[in-house]
Scaffold this motif. Sequence first.
Motif, PDB file in Angstrom:
ATOM      1  N   MET A  74      10.741  69.667  34.758  1.00 22.00           N
ATOM      2  CA  MET A  74      11.211  71.043  34.586  1.00 22.00           C
ATOM      3  C   MET A  74      10.201  71.877  33.822  1.00 22.00           C
ATOM      4  SD  MET A  74      15.239  70.939  33.782  1.00 22.00           S
ATOM      5  CE  MET A  74      15.600  72.661  34.020  1.00 22.00           C
ATOM      6  N   GLY A  75       9.185  71.224  33.310  1.00 26.34           N
ATOM      7  CA  GLY A  75       8.154  71.965  32.590  1.00 26.34           C
ATOM      8  C   GLY A  75       8.620  72.508  31.263  1.00 26.34           C
ATOM      9  N   LEU A  76       9.489  71.783  30.594  1.00 21.29           N
ATOM     10  CA  LEU A  76      10.000  72.279  29.324  1.00 21.29           C
ATOM     11  C   LEU A  76       8.986  72.051  28.210  1.00 21.29           C
ATOM     12  CD1 LEU A  76      13.737  71.207  29.525  1.00 21.29           C
ATOM     13  CD2 LEU A  76      12.651  73.352  30.196  1.00 21.29           C
ATOM     14  N   PRO A  77       9.039  72.871  27.160  1.00 26.60           N
ATOM     15  CA  PRO A  77       8.026  72.786  26.109  1.00 26.60           C
ATOM     16  C   PRO A  77       7.962  71.397  25.489  1.00 26.60           C
ATOM     17  CG  PRO A  77       9.403  74.714  25.797  1.00 26.60           C
ATOM     18  CD  PRO A  77      10.007  73.937  26.913  1.00 26.60           C
ATOM     19  N   PRO A 120      12.931  66.831  31.344  1.00 23.32           N
ATOM     20  CA  PRO A 120      12.081  67.842  30.726  1.00 23.32           C
ATOM     21  C   PRO A 120      10.671  67.913  31.316  1.00 23.32           C
ATOM     22  CG  PRO A 120      13.313  66.667  29.064  1.00 23.32           C
ATOM     23  CD  PRO A 120      13.583  65.971  30.356  1.00 23.32           C
TER      24      PRO A 120
END
Lengths: 549, 140
Positions: free
Chosen positions: A108-111, A105
């Motif tokens: 991937m730059g996930l929130p 995450p």
Amino acid sequence: MASTLFRTIQIHPFLLYPTAICRRRNGVLYCTMKSTQTQTATQEKQQPPKVKVSQHTQSKTPDKITRDYEAIIGIETHVQLSTLTKAFCSCPYNYGSQPNTSICPICMGLPGALPVLNSKVIEFAVKLGLALNCKLSLNSKFDRKQYFYPDLPKGYQISQFDIPIATGGYIDLDLPLEFGGGHRKFGITRVHMEEDAGKLLHSGNGDYSQVDLNRAGVPLLEIVSEPDMRTGIEAAEYAAELQRVVRYLGVSNGNMQEGSLRCDVNVSIRPVGQSEFGTKVEIKNLNSFSSINRAIDFEISRQALLHSQGHDDQIVQETRLWEEGAQKTVTMRKKEGLADYRYFPEPDLPEVILTQEYVDGIRNSLPELPEMKRRRYEKMGLSMQDVLFLANDVNVAEYFDATISRGADIKLAANWIMGDIAAYMKNEKLSINEIKLMPEELVELIASIKGGTISGKIGKEILFELLAKGGTVKGLIEEKDLVQIVDPVEIGKMVDKVLSENPKQLEQYRGGKTKLQGFFAGQVMKISKGKANPVLLNKILLEKLNAKS
Amino acid sequence: MGSRTLLMLTNFKFKSSFASSSSKPFYLVKSSPTIRKLSTKTRSSLQPPDVCRLAETARISLAPNEVEEFAPKIRQVIDWFGQLQAVDLDSVEPAFRADTEGDNLREDVPETFENKEALIASVPSYKEPYIKVPKVLNKE
């Protein structure tokens, strides 16, 4: 970022090294550059003669034109660090893995994901900053560089904007002899830490592209040079020296082909004597040192030609791509004004604090750098050619150092390594760490030849076996009964035998054909299985040939 | 006043990004390449926001009436923060960052993320083994 290159107007900072040193006539545009470790200086000279001729017929005018101008060249280099994990997450990085398998995450730059800095990145940055003689910022920070692009998952890149970890350094290098040699010192404006983006691939049919995020978040060090280079060869050698330094330090494998060393070059020209800089052009897509050299020389010619024809307004600030096939630079899209990255301090990462003890600890653990090695080898009396070869690859230098530290003759050790051993490595495509000949045995070999135990010729023969299979020199000498024959009586007997077995040639010799001495010598060598000492053999042979009459 | 304007900001239609979740305002002053000189003497009033440009750089689409509507509201938020300009910073050393804690570092030890399948599954457009994206040739 673009403007840092022209922050200081430097007027001829290195008048000690006039550009006339670089001889443009010797096919500079088409030279092969030393980009791998094992090329020797002699191999460099093998340039296709066909190309040289055509360059001569066209070059008179462009050559004269470029001499009226001074080129100002600066280079931005991105070095991919060889840490085990990425900069801000624990994903491993291995070049060539299956796409999108090394993700999490964070990268991937996930929130909700937050970056955590890899301590090795700071260590490598400090190492490189010190090796480049920079001043280190004991307090620095990260910033967000914001822009939208498919390979940038977060919509921003974590970088360092106004307070990089290292500033104000320099790098020393020596230009290759085939380009006139000479020492150079180029300034380094800054070194900072940042993360890499993913890989963007454009598919064949134009409507979509593909992204692989394995590389997203891999740590990079960006090195910005002062605009001190003046020719393509200086720029190429600067890049080669950076490669040497990062490999010596072990912070990166510095491979241009793999993308772990990437260079973007900025070139502008100005009439000789003018103090204002000309319009700067950026060149991308340089995949080897020779491309750097050729692209810059091409661009200098292109700009000089336009300028000399009064079309200098056609030189615009833009990014151009180097086309390897066509051997020229072409326009990418022209920039529509400067990019606005809206930098602000990265709120998710704390300040980077270095203590003086930490820095000193790293400074004390630095290995001997290429420049220091070259100066030390020079002092030992080696020629510049030897120095440049031996210091080029850190492993070769270590091998050489191991050999001479055990007492081997310096010049002989250098010759063996640069000659037969290097040739073997090239043929078998091995690095010096993979050959079976140990430094200790090379020492023994040199000593055996020098001491007269075996002849030089025999030495070369057993070298091959030692390289391929290992073993000891002493062992091989014994096993194959290679000890040189130096007993004059024994040699005398062999000479007598040869002379008596070849009466016809003996008569011809006595009749005037003195060249036949070589024939007799060869025959004696044959029956002695190559062990007869050549000098002694010829002395005794000559005596016997001229004695009877 | 502050909390109401923040609520209005959430009406924007944009995909979540880290900047919004921390609810800090974007710096609207054009970033200059020189070292920051944040002195109260050089600017006594802040520039009015160029909402069109702002929306463009943030990739937020606004209709013309929305531009008109939001400009004064954004202005209000900026001016509210602008109260800080009144502070006398002459005898204060500029700080790099707002926090005082030092580094939060991690060892260079690889760890594979367990549920990569879920990550891939969450990608809206995936064509094995790549993420499928529209073709974009130029940055920015």
